[in-house]
Design an enzyme around this catalytic site. Structure first.
Site, PDB file in Angstrom:
ATOM      1  N   HIS A 253      -3.920   3.431   2.602  1.00  0.00           N
ATOM      2  CA  HIS A 253      -3.514   4.188   1.420  1.00  0.00           C
ATOM      3  C   HIS A 253      -3.911   3.493   0.117  1.00  0.00           C
ATOM      4  CE1 HIS A 253      -1.515   7.461   3.386  1.00  0.00           C
ATOM      5  NE2 HIS A 253      -0.699   6.669   4.047  1.00  0.00           N
TER       6      HIS A 253
ATOM      7  N   GLU B   6       0.796  -1.233   0.000  1.00  0.00           N
ATOM      8  CA  GLU B   6       0.000   0.000   0.000  1.00  0.00           C
ATOM      9  C   GLU B   6       0.829   1.283   0.000  1.00  0.00           C
ATOM     10  OE1 GLU B   6      -2.136   1.661   2.997  1.00  0.00           O
ATOM     11  OE2 GLU B   6      -0.419   1.731   4.335  1.00  0.00           O
TER      12      GLU B   6
END
Length: 265
Positions: free
Chosen positions: A69, A39
């Site tokens: 994220h 991520e």
């Protein structure tokens, strides 16, 4: 079966560590399944691109998990529905969120379910991970007892809480997000493997992968600061591997892995 899990890949150096050192690590550990949290894998340290996903898969990764994220790079909206082995936290709102929160991997005639969930303490208020994990695990048990979860969360108590809640129901819970590997790898009473945080893969000399100066200045002056990924210095690769009984789904062994450039070369 043996599962190798690699913690949050950060920036260009993190992707480089996966491409350069993951094959060597796999040769040593000999996992049947390799799962990587991606991520933070872009050069900005937030989100993932299709190109990076493909590079990871080419380096020997079987499943890429995400976290808070997941949506920081808008490009993901164009490809997440078409990538079977890229999963985002299952407890994002089901009705409006693209992609999926788990996938199944065939392992020598058995199946491993890889789940991705996100915590809520000090993070976004997503759907209840405890209730949704309960429902999902019950459904998956119709197919396999071997279930691995990447629990992306801030609070150590929440990570341990979901592991204890699911103890005996799934094979292992490994935490991500804080980028610092913890020293508490263990098998819980009902044979679920647990590690609070797998650590990060990327710049070893940064602060959670970021340039130290901007982070330190934030503490000194209490003003907002733009954090940038460190691109120089040593690299590090962190994670753990877990041995799972293919019939019962119980963890029989869990061990952390942490190597830096100077240890590998």
């Amino acid at each position: 079966m043996r599962v190798l899990f690699i913690g949050d890949v950060v920036g260009n150096m993190g992707v480089h560590m996966i491409e350069s050192y993951l094959p060597k690590l796999k040769q040593e550990i000999k996992p049947q399944v390799t799962v990587v949290n991606g991520e933070n894998a872009t050069s900005m340290g937030r989100g993932i691109t299709l190109s990076i996903y493909k590079r990871m898969m080419s380096a020997g990764v079987d499943v890429v998990t995400l976290g808070n994220h997941a949506w920081s790079n808008n490009e993901i909206l164009d490809f997440i529905d078409d990538t079977k082995r890229l999963i985002r936290p299952y407890n994002f709102p089901k009705r409006t969120t693209p992609g999926k929160g788990y996938t199944m991997v065939n392992v020598n005639g058995s199946q491993l379910a890889v789940l991705n969930f996100q915590g809520r303490v000090f993070m976004d208020n997503l759907d209840d991970p405890f209730a949704l994990a309960d429902e999902l695990v019950t459904e998956i048990h119709k197919t396999t007892n071997c279930i691995f979860m990447d629990f992306h969360a801030e609070a150590t108590s929440e990570k341990l809480a979901i592991a204890r809640y699911l103890d005996g129901k799934i094979s292992a819970v490994v935490g991500t997000h804080t980028h610092v590997q913890t020293n508490d790898a263990r098998i819980l009473p009902q044979k679920t493997g647990f590690l609070t945080d797998a650590g990060m893969t990327g710049p070893a000399d940064g602060m959670l992968g970021m340039k130290p100066e901007s982070v330190i200045n934030r503490f000194l002056n209490q003003r907002p600061a733009r954090f940038e990924v460190l691109e120089t210095g040593r690299g590090i690769i962190s994670g753990c591997y877990i041995d799972i009984d293919s019939k019962t789904g119980h963890t029989t062994h869990i061990k952390t892995v942490m190597l830096s450039d100077d240890q590998i070369n």
